[in-house]
Write a protein that holds these residues in place. Structure first.
Motif, PDB file in Angstrom:
ATOM      1  N   VAL A 181      63.030  21.625  18.647  1.00 50.12           N
ATOM      2  CA  VAL A 181      63.918  20.860  19.528  1.00 50.12           C
ATOM      3  C   VAL A 181      63.139  19.968  20.484  1.00 50.12           C
ATOM      4  O   VAL A 181      63.673  18.979  20.995  1.00 50.12           O
ATOM      5  CB  VAL A 181      64.865  21.781  20.337  1.00 50.12           C
ATOM      6  N   LEU A 182      61.857  20.289  20.748  1.00 51.20           N
ATOM      7  CA  LEU A 182      61.013  19.430  21.575  1.00 51.20           C
ATOM      8  C   LEU A 182      59.593  19.516  21.030  1.00 51.20           C
ATOM      9  O   LEU A 182      58.957  20.571  21.080  1.00 51.20           O
ATOM     10  CB  LEU A 182      61.037  19.877  23.046  1.00 51.20           C
ATOM     11  N   ILE A 230      64.923  21.290  30.485  1.00 45.02           N
ATOM     12  CA  ILE A 230      65.526  20.709  29.288  1.00 45.02           C
ATOM     13  C   ILE A 230      66.814  21.436  28.921  1.00 45.02           C
ATOM     14  O   ILE A 230      67.065  22.562  29.354  1.00 45.02           O
ATOM     15  CB  ILE A 230      64.555  20.751  28.085  1.00 45.02           C
ATOM     16  N   THR A 231      67.599  20.780  28.086  1.00 42.06           N
ATOM     17  CA  THR A 231      68.797  21.394  27.520  1.00 42.06           C
ATOM     18  C   THR A 231      68.420  22.174  26.260  1.00 42.06           C
ATOM     19  O   THR A 231      67.271  22.131  25.800  1.00 42.06           O
ATOM     20  CB  THR A 231      69.828  20.318  27.150  1.00 42.06           C
ATOM     21  N   GLU A 233      69.092  21.335  23.409  1.00 38.39           N
ATOM     22  CA  GLU A 233      68.745  20.347  22.387  1.00 38.39           C
ATOM     23  C   GLU A 233      67.369  19.734  22.638  1.00 38.39           C
ATOM     24  O   GLU A 233      66.938  18.830  21.916  1.00 38.39           O
ATOM     25  CB  GLU A 233      69.794  19.232  22.335  1.00 38.39           C
ATOM     26  N   GLY A 234      66.680  20.190  23.697  1.00 40.50           N
ATOM     27  CA  GLY A 234      65.365  19.661  24.015  1.00 40.50           C
ATOM     28  C   GLY A 234      65.383  18.363  24.797  1.00 40.50           C
ATOM     29  O   GLY A 234      64.339  17.730  24.979  1.00 40.50           O
ATOM     30  N   LYS A 235      66.541  17.964  25.294  1.00 39.44           N
ATOM     31  CA  LYS A 235      66.672  16.726  26.049  1.00 39.44           C
ATOM     32  C   LYS A 235      66.520  16.996  27.546  1.00 39.44           C
ATOM     33  O   LYS A 235      66.685  18.130  28.011  1.00 39.44           O
ATOM     34  CB  LYS A 235      68.043  16.089  25.794  1.00 39.44           C
ATOM     35  N   PRO A 236      66.195  15.963  28.341  1.00 39.09           N
ATOM     36  CA  PRO A 236      66.157  16.144  29.794  1.00 39.09           C
ATOM     37  C   PRO A 236      67.492  16.685  30.298  1.00 39.09           C
ATOM     38  O   PRO A 236      68.560  16.198  29.915  1.00 39.09           O
ATOM     39  CB  PRO A 236      65.886  14.732  30.320  1.00 39.09           C
ATOM     40  N   ASN A 240      68.059  16.446  36.754  1.00 40.24           N
ATOM     41  CA  ASN A 240      66.626  16.320  36.981  1.00 40.24           C
ATOM     42  C   ASN A 240      66.340  15.191  37.977  1.00 40.24           C
ATOM     43  O   ASN A 240      67.160  14.269  38.129  1.00 40.24           O
ATOM     44  CB  ASN A 240      65.899  16.048  35.670  1.00 40.24           C
ATOM     45  N   GLY A 244      66.788  10.802  32.665  1.00 39.05           N
ATOM     46  CA  GLY A 244      66.139  10.527  31.398  1.00 39.05           C
ATOM     47  C   GLY A 244      64.763  11.143  31.252  1.00 39.05           C
ATOM     48  O   GLY A 244      64.121  10.994  30.206  1.00 39.05           O
ATOM     49  N   SER A 245      64.275  11.826  32.278  1.00 41.02           N
ATOM     50  CA  SER A 245      62.971  12.487  32.228  1.00 41.02           C
ATOM     51  C   SER A 245      63.150  13.993  32.349  1.00 41.02           C
ATOM     52  O   SER A 245      63.943  14.473  33.174  1.00 41.02           O
ATOM     53  CB  SER A 245      62.063  11.998  33.358  1.00 41.02           C
ATOM     54  N   ALA A 246      62.386  14.727  31.539  1.00 44.24           N
ATOM     55  CA  ALA A 246      62.449  16.186  31.595  1.00 44.24           C
ATOM     56  C   ALA A 246      61.568  16.764  32.685  1.00 44.24           C
ATOM     57  O   ALA A 246      61.629  17.964  32.974  1.00 44.24           O
ATOM     58  CB  ALA A 246      62.026  16.779  30.243  1.00 44.24           C
TER      59      ALA A 246
END
Length: 394
Positions: A181-182, A230-231, A233-236, A240, A244-246
Motif C-alpha cells: 500500500v506504500l 497514512i490511511t 490505502e497508504g495515502k496521506p 495532516n 497531500g503529504s504523509a
C-alpha cells in the motif's frame, strides 16, 4: 529481608506481569507451580527503587511482609511464568495487541527475520496468520505491525517490511497474500528498521529509518527518517499538517518504536542517534529536534506504549523496561523507573503495544544477540498501569 523495597505501597503497583485483569494479587496469593491454571490472577512485578532504579525480587520478588515465590525455569518450549503467552519464537520486534478487555490477552506478533506473523494466546500453540517475504540481511526485515484503524469491521493487518529494493507498508487480509500500500521508502545498508502503530484517531503512524543518510531524513521530499501518517490505502491521512503529504515530522535516524495514547492525544517515537537514545513527543508539522528524554548511555530504545499516566519504553540492549511518569499536562514528573531487569525479567524486550489502559503486549529479541533460555523468544503480557490509576512517582 534482602531486596524488599521500603517505599510506599503505591509504588509496588507500578508494574505487574499479567494473565488477566480480574485482580492484582500479591505473590503470597499465587498458587504453587504444580497447581497453576489458565486465567490465574495477576502476578505483580515489584516497582523500582526511586533513587537507584533497582528492583526488588522481580519475578520472584516480594511485597512488604511477603515471601518470594519461585518460578521454575523454562523446560524446552514450556515456560512456567504466568505472563508468557507464547514461546520458541524468533526475534519479535513488532507486536499488535488484539481487541479485548484483557481477561485473556491475545496478540499478533511478528518475527523480524522470518516474516512470520503469528496469533498468540495463553495456553495455546501459536498459529501462523501470514508469512510476508522480507529481506532481513540488514537491520530491517519485518519491524512494524499494526491493526487496521477499522479492524473490527475489516480485520486487516498492516506490516512494515524491508525488501531487496525498498522499505514498504503491506496490507494483509485473513487468508490472503500481502498487498503493498506504500512503497519506495528508501532502503540502505543501515537505517531500515521502522515501526508502525494506530494513532487512535482513524489513521496509521509510521516511523521510518534514514537508510543511512541524515540528508534524506532532513529532505521533505524523501520518506526516509520521517514520522508518516497514512490511511489504510497508504495515502496521506486527512488532517495532516500539509495537505497531500504523509509527513508529520522529520529527523529520525534509527527508530525503535512509535506509539499513541488510546485517546489519540499524544504520539511518541523512540530513536537511536549518534549521541544518545531518545524519546520524542511528535508535534505535527514540527521537526524532531528536541527530545522529551534522552539516554546518553544508549540502552537500546525500542518499542513504546503510552498510557494516560506513563510512557513505557523497552530497552532492547540493556534488557529491561523503563517508564516515565507524566503529569496531567503531559510533562514528565520524574526520572525513568526500571522494571523487568535482569536476572528476573525476560531479557531483551523489544516490541511493545498497548492492549488496554492497563495491559501491554511485548516481544523479546534474545535470540538475536543472546543470552537466551530454552523458551526464547517469547511474547508476554504486562500490566503497565494498576486498575484504578496510580503508578506515578512522587
Amino acid at each position: 529481608m534482602a531486596g524488599v523495597l521500603r517505599t510506599p505501597f503505591r509504588l509496588f503497583t507500578a508494574v505487574c506481569v499479567a494473565l488477566a485483569v480480574s485482580s492484582c494479587a500479591t505473590f503470597a496469593e499465587q498458587p504453587p507451580a504444580s497447581s497453576w491454571q489458565a486465567n490465574a490472577p495477576l502476578t505483580p512485578q515489584a516497582a523500582p527503587e526511586p533513587e537507584t532504579g533497582g528492583r526488588s525480587g522481580a519475578v520472584e520478588g516480594a511485597q512488604p511482609g511477603g515471601e518470594p515465590t519461585k518460578v521454575p525455569p523454562p523446560d524446552g518450549c514450556k515456560d512456567f511464568h504466568p505472563a508468557v503467552l507464547a514461546t520458541c519464537l524468533d526475534t519479535v520486534v513488532a507486536v499488535a495487541a488484539l481487541p479485548g478487555d484483557g481477561s485473556n490477552p491475545t496478540a499478533l506478533v511478528a518475527e523480524r527475520k522470518t516474516g512470520r506473523i503469528l496469533f498468540v494466546r495463553k495456553d495455546n500453540q501459536p498459529t501462523v496468520f501470514a508469512t510476508v517475504p522480507v529481506d532481513a540481511s540488514t537491520d530491517g526485515g519485518l519491524t512494524g505491525l499494526a491493526l487496521s484503524p477499522t479492524y473490527d469491521e475489516d480485520q486487516l493487518v498492516f506490516a512494515y517490511i524491508t525488501t531487496p529494493t525498498d522499505n514498504r507498508v503491506v496490507r494483509i487480509a485473513p487468508g490472503d497474500k500481502p498487498k503493498p500500500v506504500l512503497t519506495g521508502i528508501p532502503r540502505g545498508a543501515t537505517g531500515n528498521r521502522g515501526s508502525l502503530a494506530r494513532d487512535h484517531r482513524g489513521a496509521l503512524v509510521l516511523a521510518t529509518g534514514d537508510a543511512g543518510s541524515p540528508t534524506a531524513a532532513a529532505d521533505p521530499k524523501s520518506l526516509a527518517g520521517k514520522v508518516l501518517r497514512i490511511t489504510g490505502e497508504g495515502k496521506p491521512a486527512p488532517g495532516n499538517p500539509t495537505a497531500g503529504s504523509a509527513v508529520l515530522a522529520a529527523g529520525l535516524h534509527a527508530p525503535g518504536g512509535i506509539c499513541a495514547s488510546l485517546d489519540g492525544s499524544q504520539t511518541w517515537v523512540t530513536d537511536r542517534t549518534a549521541a544518545a537514545d531518545v524519546l520524542y513527543k511528535v508535534t505535527p508539522g514540527k521537526p524532531l529536534s528536541s527530545p522529551a528524554w534522552s539516554w546518553p548511555e544508549k540502552p537500546g530504545v525500542a518499542g513504546c506504549a503510552a498510557t494516560s499516566q506513563l510512557v513505557w519504553v523497552a530497552m532492547a540492549t540493556a534488557g529491561h523496561l523503563e517508564n516515565l511518569p507524566q503529569a496531567p499536562d503531559g510533562t514528565f514528573t520524574g526520572k525513568p523507573q526500571i522494571a523487568l531487569a535482569a536476572p528476573d525479567g525476560f531479557g531483551k524486550v523489544d516490541g511493545l503495544d498497548l492492549m488496554t489502559e492497563q495491559i501491554a503486549i511485548a516481544g523479546t529479541t534474545n535470540r538475536q544477540t543472546g543470552p537466551t533460555v530454552s523458551s526464547d523468544d517469547r511474547a508476554i503480557a504486562i500490566l503497565v498501569q494498576p486498575q484504578g490509576g496510580g503508578g506515578g512517582a512522587d
